[in-house]
Design a protein around this motif. Structure first.
Motif, mmCIF file in Angstrom:
data_model
loop_
_atom_site.group_PDB
_atom_site.id
_atom_site.type_symbol
_atom_site.label_atom_id
_atom_site.label_comp_id
_atom_site.label_asym_id
_atom_site.label_seq_id
_atom_site.Cartn_x
_atom_site.Cartn_y
_atom_site.Cartn_z
ATOM 1 N N GLY A 114 6.618 16.489 4.955
ATOM 2 C CA GLY A 114 7.749 16.214 5.826
ATOM 3 C C GLY A 114 7.366 15.719 7.202
ATOM 4 O O GLY A 114 8.237 15.313 7.977
ATOM 5 N N ALA A 115 6.078 15.766 7.566
ATOM 6 C CA ALA A 115 5.651 15.279 8.878
ATOM 7 C C ALA A 115 5.773 13.757 8.915
ATOM 8 O O ALA A 115 5.471 13.075 7.934
ATOM 9 N N PRO A 116 6.228 13.205 10.041
ATOM 10 C CA PRO A 116 6.426 11.753 10.100
ATOM 11 C C PRO A 116 5.084 11.007 10.167
ATOM 12 O O PRO A 116 4.115 11.492 10.733
ATOM 13 N N ILE A 117 5.081 9.832 9.568
ATOM 14 C CA ILE A 117 3.950 8.909 9.638
ATOM 15 C C ILE A 117 4.517 7.560 10.072
ATOM 16 O O ILE A 117 5.453 7.051 9.454
ATOM 17 N N PHE A 118 3.969 7.011 11.110
ATOM 18 C CA PHE A 118 4.516 5.802 11.717
ATOM 19 C C PHE A 118 3.441 4.727 11.732
ATOM 20 O O PHE A 118 2.325 4.944 12.186
ATOM 21 N N ILE A 119 3.796 3.524 11.208
ATOM 22 C CA ILE A 119 2.896 2.370 11.199
ATOM 23 C C ILE A 119 3.556 1.259 11.996
ATOM 24 O O ILE A 119 4.682 0.858 11.694
ATOM 25 N N THR A 131 0.829 -1.213 0.000
ATOM 26 C CA THR A 131 0.000 0.000 0.000
ATOM 27 C C THR A 131 0.858 1.255 0.000
ATOM 28 O O THR A 131 0.579 2.221 -0.719
ATOM 29 N N ILE A 132 1.941 1.242 0.795
ATOM 30 C CA ILE A 132 2.844 2.408 0.836
ATOM 31 C C ILE A 132 3.465 2.649 -0.532
ATOM 32 O O ILE A 132 3.548 3.785 -1.014
ATOM 33 N N ASN A 187 -7.236 3.820 3.081
ATOM 34 C CA ASN A 187 -8.007 4.976 3.542
ATOM 35 C C ASN A 187 -7.361 5.656 4.735
ATOM 36 O O ASN A 187 -7.283 6.893 4.798
ATOM 37 N N VAL A 188 -6.875 4.876 5.700
ATOM 38 C CA VAL A 188 -6.256 5.493 6.877
ATOM 39 C C VAL A 188 -4.960 6.185 6.495
ATOM 40 O O VAL A 188 -4.670 7.307 6.940
ATOM 41 N N LEU A 189 -4.161 5.532 5.651
ATOM 42 C CA LEU A 189 -2.882 6.124 5.243
ATOM 43 C C LEU A 189 -3.097 7.366 4.393
ATOM 44 O O LEU A 189 -2.397 8.382 4.545
#
Length: 530
Positions: free
Chosen positions: A428-433, A382-383, A416-418
């Protein structure tokens, strides 16, 4: 029930009736004993007792019985014109006359009371029937109230009856009045019906009316009475009535009729409220059903041209690349217009897919096909598809067991969530899974971002359809507002749960709890994204 003492005029009328009856009976005794030669005609006084018992009541009959005893003794027993009695036989006759007169008077008076009670009960039943009939045949309670106040005024001997709603004072909004013309009068006091826990325990209690809530000064000849219209300890209004003071307090039958009418009016008003509420809910349901059908129809109609557009754009992109390679020209550095069209068409395709999923969720038509799936592979795919690899960090231990979920549903959930995190987080804001085991049968997948987050009051509304949380500093909320609603529907259909909370990164965190596959299949049986 309290009764007003009889007025002087009424007492005089009763006294005159007793005197006249005894006078007539004495004349009959004289006629019988002197002309007809009847030895003892004292029984003629029984006629006077019966007439007074039937015409007036028990008290008057008892008074006539005692008067008969004294009159016969004074007028006809030797020595006459005295109350002395010489002959013991005359004592027996007089005592029998008194006893028989008292018994006859009591029986006749009791029969009169029974007849009066039956008549009052019949009047009460007739009035209650008319009230019930009017309420049952009316489309709305408001149209029936005008007829009801007229019925109550006639059946309860009231000079005026009106109904006020919303309150408990004379300043209630008058919705029906048996009189036409002047405003509703009020006085400094009125009587309120206090109902007991058991039937027959109701009583009229005097209440002082503050001057600030009086409309006009009432007629001193009339007393105001109020019956609260209540339902389940909720005050809906009052049933008001004016009654001549000379009539006294309403009788038990009249009180019961007023009380029953107030109860029926309360039930009718509540029925109107529930009918209005049900109508509103039915309108909302039909509107929602129409909207869902429209979304379903539009979604199906849009998917075909979108798929065609994407296929055509892919052909153009690939054809342009082959032409450049044959001509020996380098690939252009600037974004290709066809690639932009492809990205926008892909976005529209996901939007239409969400609309279609939303309509299926609301229709209860979801039929998930649960298969064991590894989270790390699905998340990675998905990423890569969304092109968000530069800003997303993952922590999905290889030791995590596979989850039991529909592969298509899981892809839509993560997408959808991502997408929501990418859309709301600044560049530039971090996204953590990351994933973790909550229990042997549950895996939690958390997607959080370092964006501005949402207000605490908006957290419980994020998964509502078409809700868009206000973004700090933004002119208007972005997105369609159905992505997270689809997430909740798909997660719950898969047997899981989802919730939103503030993220430790400063933005929003979405926790998705999914069931673990019951068995650990062989590596070749694990479902991986194509």
């Amino acid at each position: 029930m309290s009764r007003r003492p009889p007025e002087a005029g009424a007492v005089a009328i009763r006294a005159a009736a007793i005197t006249a009856a005894l006078g007539v009976a004495s004349g009959v005794v004289v006629l019988l004993q002197t002309v007809v030669r009847v030895p003892n005609a004292s029984s003629a006084y029984l006629l006077a007792v019966i007439v007074l018992a039937v015409g007036f009541g028990t008290i008057e009959a008892v008074a006539a019985a005692i008067g008969s005893f004294l009159a016969y003794d004074f007028l006809f027993v030797q020595p006459v014109h005295t109350f002395a009695i010489v002959d013991s036989g005359e004592w027996l006759n007089l005592l029998l006359l008194l006893i028989v007169s008292l018994v006859v008077g009591q029986l006749a008076g009791r029969q009169r009371r029974r007849a009066e009670t039956a008549e009052l009960r019949e009047r009460e039943a007739r009035g209650l029937f008319h009230v019930s009939q009017v309420l049952a045949s009316a489309d709305e309670t408001g149209t029936a109230l005008h007829a009801i106040v007229g019925i109550l005024a006639d059946e309860t001997r009231m000079g005026r009856v009106w109904i006020g709603l919303a309150g408990g004072t004379p300043l209630e909004r008058v919705v029906a009045d048996s009189a036409v013309g002047p405003p509703v009068p009020t006085s400094s006091r009125h009587a309120v019906l206090r109902r007991g826990a058991r039937p027959g325990r109701s009583a009229w209690v005097g209440v002082h009316t503050p001057a600030s809530v009086r409309r006009t000064v009432g007629d001193p000849d009339f007393a105001a009475h109020r019956v609260p219209i209540e339902l389940e300890n909720r005050s809906l209004g009052s049933l008001w009535a004016l009654r001549l003071r000379s009539l006294g307090t309403p009788s038990d039958e009249e009180t019961r009729l007023l009380s029953a009418a107030a109860d029926q009016i309360a039930q009718a008003l509540e029925r109107d409220r529930l009918r209005t509420k049900a109508t509103g809910l039915e309108v909302a349901r039909r509107s929602e059903a129409l909207k869902t059908a429209l979304l379903d129809s539009v979604s199906h109609d849009l998917r075909t041209p979108l798929a065609t557009i994407r296929a055509a754009v892919g052909t153009l992109v690939e054809g342009g690349r082959r032409s450049n390679r044959r001509a020996g020209r380098p690939e252009p550095d600037h974004p290709n217009a066809a690639a932009v069209i492809d990205r926008q068409a892909a976005y529209l395709d996901r939007l239409v897919t969400n609309l279609l999923d939303m309509s299926r969720i609301e229709a209860g038509a979801l039929r998930p096909d649960g298969t064991p799936i590894l989270l790390d592979d699905t998340v990675a795919d998905t990423i890569e598809r969304l092109g968000a690899a530069k800003s997303v960090t993952t922590d999905l231990p290889v030791s995590l067991p596979p989850v039991l979920v529909d592969e298509v549903y899981l892809d839509a959930i993560i997408t959808n969530v991502l997408e929501n995190a990418v859309a709301y987080a600044p560049p530039g804001a971090p996204i953590f899974i990351h994933g973790s085991s909550l229990a042997p049968d549950c895996i939690r997948l958390t997607i959080e971002d370092g964006g501005p987050g949402v207000p605490p009051a908006a957290l419980e509304h994020l998964f509502e359809k078409f809700y868009r949380a206000p973004a700090p500093g933004a002119a208007a909320p972005r997105g369609s507002g159905i992505g997270l609603a689809v997430v909740r529907g798909l997660v719950e259909a898969s047997g899981g749960r989802v919730r939103a909370r503030p993220s430790e990164l400063g933005g929003l965190a979405i926790d998705i709890d999914l069931p673990v596959a019951a068995t650990s299949p062989r590596e070749g049986e694990l479902s991986r994204p194509a």
